[in-house]
Scaffold this active site. Sequence first.
Site, short mmCIF file in Angstrom:
data_model
loop_
_atom_site.label_atom_id
_atom_site.label_comp_id
_atom_site.label_asym_id
_atom_site.label_seq_id
_atom_site.Cartn_x
_atom_site.Cartn_y
_atom_site.Cartn_z
N ARG A 118 105.03 33.32 125.60
CA ARG A 118 103.63 33.04 125.21
C ARG A 118 103.43 32.91 123.69
O ARG A 118 102.33 33.10 123.18
CB ARG A 118 102.69 34.13 125.76
CG ARG A 118 102.63 34.13 127.28
CD ARG A 118 101.71 35.19 127.79
NE ARG A 118 101.61 35.12 129.25
CZ ARG A 118 101.23 36.15 130.02
NH1 ARG A 118 100.90 37.30 129.46
NH2 ARG A 118 101.17 36.01 131.32
N LYS A 140 101.34 20.43 115.01
CA LYS A 140 101.40 19.64 116.24
C LYS A 140 102.80 19.75 116.83
O LYS A 140 103.78 19.45 116.16
CB LYS A 140 101.06 18.17 115.98
CG LYS A 140 99.59 17.86 115.88
CD LYS A 140 99.39 16.36 115.83
CE LYS A 140 97.93 15.99 115.83
NZ LYS A 140 97.76 14.51 115.80
N GLU A 182 104.80 6.83 106.40
CA GLU A 182 103.82 7.91 106.48
C GLU A 182 103.25 8.23 105.09
O GLU A 182 102.08 8.61 104.96
CB GLU A 182 104.46 9.16 107.09
CG GLU A 182 104.88 9.01 108.55
CD GLU A 182 103.71 9.06 109.53
OE1 GLU A 182 102.56 9.20 109.09
OE2 GLU A 182 103.96 8.95 110.74
N LYS A 224 97.95 16.31 103.62
CA LYS A 224 98.04 16.78 105.01
C LYS A 224 97.49 18.20 105.13
O LYS A 224 96.73 18.52 106.06
CB LYS A 224 99.51 16.75 105.46
CG LYS A 224 99.76 17.20 106.91
CD LYS A 224 99.36 16.13 107.91
CE LYS A 224 99.68 16.52 109.35
NZ LYS A 224 101.07 16.24 109.73
N GLU A 234 91.98 18.53 115.31
CA GLU A 234 91.71 17.09 115.40
C GLU A 234 90.40 16.78 116.13
O GLU A 234 90.35 15.95 117.05
CB GLU A 234 92.89 16.38 116.09
CG GLU A 234 92.97 14.90 115.77
CD GLU A 234 94.24 14.25 116.26
OE1 GLU A 234 94.14 13.33 117.08
OE2 GLU A 234 95.34 14.67 115.84
N ARG A 238 90.87 14.98 110.98
CA ARG A 238 92.33 14.90 111.18
C ARG A 238 92.73 13.66 111.97
O ARG A 238 93.87 13.19 111.86
CB ARG A 238 92.84 16.16 111.88
CG ARG A 238 94.37 16.20 111.96
CD ARG A 238 94.92 17.54 112.39
NE ARG A 238 96.36 17.51 112.48
CZ ARG A 238 97.15 18.55 112.71
NH1 ARG A 238 96.61 19.75 112.89
NH2 ARG A 238 98.46 18.42 112.78
N ASN A 242 96.09 9.56 112.13
CA ASN A 242 96.71 8.74 113.17
C ASN A 242 96.65 7.24 112.86
O ASN A 242 96.90 6.42 113.75
CB ASN A 242 96.04 9.01 114.52
CG ASN A 242 96.30 10.42 115.01
OD1 ASN A 242 97.42 10.89 114.99
ND2 ASN A 242 95.24 11.11 115.42
N HIS A 245 99.04 4.82 114.50
CA HIS A 245 99.80 5.50 115.53
C HIS A 245 99.45 5.05 116.95
O HIS A 245 100.31 5.07 117.83
CB HIS A 245 99.61 7.02 115.42
CG HIS A 245 100.38 7.62 114.27
ND1 HIS A 245 100.14 7.26 112.95
CD2 HIS A 245 101.37 8.54 114.23
CE1 HIS A 245 100.96 7.94 112.16
NE2 HIS A 245 101.71 8.71 112.91
N HIS A 249 102.68 4.10 118.70
CA HIS A 249 103.18 4.80 119.89
C HIS A 249 103.38 3.84 121.05
O HIS A 249 104.31 4.01 121.85
CB HIS A 249 102.21 5.91 120.29
CG HIS A 249 102.26 7.11 119.38
ND1 HIS A 249 101.36 8.14 119.45
CD2 HIS A 249 103.12 7.45 118.39
CE1 HIS A 249 101.66 9.05 118.54
NE2 HIS A 249 102.71 8.65 117.88
N HIS A 262 110.14 5.80 114.45
CA HIS A 262 108.72 6.13 114.42
C HIS A 262 108.04 5.49 113.21
O HIS A 262 106.97 4.90 113.32
CB HIS A 262 108.53 7.65 114.39
CG HIS A 262 107.10 8.07 114.28
ND1 HIS A 262 106.17 7.87 115.29
CD2 HIS A 262 106.41 8.67 113.26
CE1 HIS A 262 105.00 8.34 114.91
NE2 HIS A 262 105.11 8.82 113.68
#
Length: 357
Positions: A118, A140, A182, A224, A234, A238, A242, A245, A249, A262
Amino acid sequence: MAEVQVSLGERSYTIHIGNEQLANFRTTNAHKLNKQLFIITNPTVSQYYLKPLLNVLTDHHVDFFEMRDGEQFKNLDSYAEIMDRLISKGYNRDCGIIALGGGVVGDLAGFVAATFQRGVDFYQIPTTLLSQVDSSVGGKTAVNHPHGKNLIGAFYQPKSVTIDIDCLQTLTERDFRSGLAEIVKYGIIYDADFFHWLEHHAAELKQQDPDALTYAIKRSCEIKADVVAKDEREKGLRALLNLGHTFGHAIEAATTYGEWTHGEAVSAGIIIASKLSEVTQRLSASDFRRIKELLTAFELPIHCPDMPWESWLEYMQRDKKVKDGQLHFVLPTAIGQADVVKDIEHTTVAAVITECC
């Protein structure tokens, strides 16, 4: 050494940036390192950096796992293998997970840390430019599903991020360039002065000039960290991180995670998003040209792979930025500014993608 703080109350942490940081990992983390440590890495990285890290952790009980190298292995099978290893080796909830590698390793290791017992302590040692300026910061974590990237994951902050610029010396030229995409993103969405600096220092960055590289990494991490501190999960600001992205993606998923890096996919995605913004009269033609010219200067892709609109739509609709069944796009509105936009006709998006391909 430079330091950047990620301010999240009791979950705040420091990003350490500089040369020889791997050798100083135990020193900079002395007050928080667990006795039981488990390193997740891959063979490409471990051949250079696993032994040096183990040499500074001799006072700890340490084991490691080498996942197979590649985005396609950031999956539930690798996750299950690591969980089996942790359990069979007797690791408990007082252990710490160390990610030694690029974004794939960091994402998977973070998800392991978030879910084993956990939640256990997590430390990031990113070894690629892309992971140093983006995926290692902000918490993330995720694994991929065959139907989409990062669909299974959690927000889980590390205890620290250790960025050793010396690690970039073993990157391929292609992987190094991938990280530059990036860095460009931060200038586009948040800092016009930084974008201007990148335009004037592109040659130094391509040649991996230490001073230019240190500044670019530090400024990217500062942006960042600032965004994450204001919007950790997000809900608003935030989402601007992206940029490129949603399209990127889709490119990665359609090419089965491996044909495009990427950063290459994000670069092509930034071009699509910027052209879409220009076509819908949100971005000036001159700013679109500057974005395109900077990505070109870094020898990054400015054309996307040619695939049917139905395929684009299928992959984009699985994206986490879909809300209430609507596609949401991060679009630059000027150099240094961006916005999340919906209600763009599919025919317009399809026409822009066709043009960019």
